[in-house]
Design a protein around this motif. Structure first.
Motif, short mmCIF file in Angstrom:
data_model
loop_
_atom_site.label_atom_id
_atom_site.label_comp_id
_atom_site.label_asym_id
_atom_site.label_seq_id
_atom_site.Cartn_x
_atom_site.Cartn_y
_atom_site.Cartn_z
N SER A 264 -2.64 -8.03 1.23
CA SER A 264 -2.24 -6.91 1.92
C SER A 264 -3.59 -7.09 3.13
O SER A 264 -5.16 -7.83 2.63
N ALA A 265 -3.62 -6.41 4.07
CA ALA A 265 -4.75 -5.82 4.90
C ALA A 265 -3.92 -4.45 5.63
O ALA A 265 -3.43 -3.88 5.66
N ARG B 58 0.83 -5.54 6.00
CA ARG B 58 0.11 -4.94 6.41
C ARG B 58 -0.19 -3.38 7.50
O ARG B 58 1.46 -3.32 7.81
N VAL C 39 -9.33 -6.06 3.93
CA VAL C 39 -8.29 -6.62 2.80
C VAL C 39 -7.50 -6.79 1.25
O VAL C 39 -8.96 -6.99 0.99
#
Length: 116
Positions: free
Chosen positions: A64-65, A94, A112
């Motif tokens: 994930s970001a 994201r 992240v």
């Protein structure tokens, strides 16, 4: 399960490894503060690459970001750099949020999480 902390200070750690998951603190452009969104994003992503390497992983394992930008008008400029950096076929979940950052010289911050 053990927890490993890298680049730890009195307020936070830049990298935390728990099991096979790597968590990065929000990264700002320490070498490009006050410069364009393009340059800040490039600097941030280079730092992220270094943090991930220290933790034994890389951008192909991003989970994930979260991207914070101070002005959504710069969304496409930031995305142009991101799109050239992110690992094709391995894009993370994201979110991009417009937010006021901690200091005015920063226009982008990226956080992240990655698998090991």
């Amino acid at each position: 399960m053990s927890i490993q902390r890298l680049e730890t200070g009195p307020r936070m750690s830049q990298v935390v490894v728990h099991g096979n998951t790597v968590y990065l603190a929000g990264v700002v452009a320490s070498n490009a503060a006050g410069e364009s969104v393009t340059k800040q994003t490039q600097d941030i992503l280079k730092t992220i690459d270094g943090h991930l390497a220290k933790a034994g992983t890389d951008k192909s394992k991003l989970l994930s970001a979260t991207i914070y930008i101070t002005d959504m008008k710069t969304f496409q400029e930031m995305n142009a750099v991101w799109d050239g950096w992110v690992s094709p076929g391995n894009t993370p979940a994201r979110a991009t949020v417009e937010a006021k950052l901690a200091a005015p010289q920063y226009t982008v911050e990226i956080m992240v999480t990655a698998a090991k």
